[in-house]
Design an enzyme around this catalytic site. Sequence first.
Site, mmCIF file in Angstrom:
data_model
loop_
_atom_site.group_PDB
_atom_site.id
_atom_site.type_symbol
_atom_site.label_atom_id
_atom_site.label_comp_id
_atom_site.label_asym_id
_atom_site.label_seq_id
_atom_site.Cartn_x
_atom_site.Cartn_y
_atom_site.Cartn_z
ATOM 1 N N TYR A 147 46.093 10.145 52.232
ATOM 2 C CA TYR A 147 45.730 11.289 51.391
ATOM 3 C C TYR A 147 46.669 12.465 51.663
ATOM 4 O O TYR A 147 47.230 13.061 50.739
ATOM 5 C CB TYR A 147 44.284 11.698 51.660
ATOM 6 C CG TYR A 147 43.851 12.934 50.909
ATOM 7 C CD1 TYR A 147 43.706 12.916 49.524
ATOM 8 C CD2 TYR A 147 43.588 14.137 51.575
ATOM 9 C CE1 TYR A 147 43.315 14.046 48.826
ATOM 10 C CE2 TYR A 147 43.200 15.270 50.892
ATOM 11 C CZ TYR A 147 43.068 15.221 49.517
ATOM 12 O OH TYR A 147 42.685 16.338 48.833
ATOM 13 N N PRO A 166 -9.875 48.481 39.283
ATOM 14 C CA PRO A 166 -10.177 49.871 38.916
ATOM 15 C C PRO A 166 -11.138 50.523 39.917
ATOM 16 O O PRO A 166 -12.121 49.907 40.353
ATOM 17 C CB PRO A 166 -10.815 49.738 37.525
ATOM 18 C CG PRO A 166 -10.221 48.483 36.969
ATOM 19 C CD PRO A 166 -10.080 47.568 38.140
#
Length: 375
Positions: free
Chosen positions: A107, A287
């Site tokens: 390679y 609330p």
Amino acid sequence: MHLNEPILITGYAGFVGKNLVAELKNQGYENLLLFERGDTPETLAHYAAQASFVIHLAGINRPKDPSEFYSGNAGLTDVLLAELEKAANKAPVLVTSSVQAVLDNDYGKSKKQAEDAIFAHGDKMGSPVYVFRMEGVFGKWCRPNYNSVVATFCHNIARDLPIQVRDPAFELPLVYIDDVIRCILDALDGKVQKDAEGICRIHPVHSVTLGRLAELLYSFKESRQSLAVPALSPDSFEKKLYSTYLSYLPTDAFKYPLTMHTDERGSFTEFLRSPERGQVSVNISKPGIVKGNHWHHTKNEKFLVVKGQGLIRLRRIDSQEVLEYPVSGDKLEVVDIPVGYTHSIENVGSEDMITVMWANEAFDPDHPDTYFLKV
């Protein structure tokens, strides 16, 4: 380079090619001559004759026979350069090589032959040439179980598959795909620096051991439970690796649950935490509900109501003066909660109030730094 000048890119469908083409399009380059292995020699000749710049990415990494290294790396390079010379095209040529070009393996030798051919072409034609010897490249879209240990580890760890760490101390030099693309784009403008051999380098190079690589990737996977954010300092290896890891998640695993601590008042859910950047949480209040009524020595917070109507009250613990700050999801405003102030937040609207809360330190049950005191 002008945006409409033709750029020939070989190997455009590979890992580097996909990222390069995407960024060239982002930057407005319109005339890309894209060549891949299955295209005809006539197509390559046609593209070579008209290219204003050549980026040669095509090559062979894992052939069935070592001879394919030479045909796929050196051989294809020779064919490309021959077509440029036949067309008397003096366009700049950029080739991606490997640091293995100095090694005695098939390679590496095939890559070195390709490099030598590029340099000879530059001398013969008077063309600018750029040979990039690259370390191992990592990033999104790299193929796992092929030639990248980072891609393989990311893919397997994200899927609960085993990985092999043969030598935890083995040192890996790595470059990130975005840095590779940036250096290639610099070459388009002739801004690349070369070393004494005429070689171009990708920068920065990150060095990590195989053991540390695995450790980091496992920590990224576990962060969904710990909610810990990895170190993300600019240009750090961890930041780039974390982005890479997320790109390998299975498509059915993008979403994950958080632990919601719920009661009759609403819920409190931690989202993210970091030793350096603190903790982000989401608080939902019904609330009429008041939450808080405590103070801190060192921990400071920021409150951001993103839905509903609220009233934040603060009082310095040695004072009787109460400060009130109305907040609303209709107008996003951040309220700082300084140390030494007892504070509360009340939902004064008719629907659930959602607050994003940031603290400069992650909650530590052994050292909570939280003291009850009504505002």
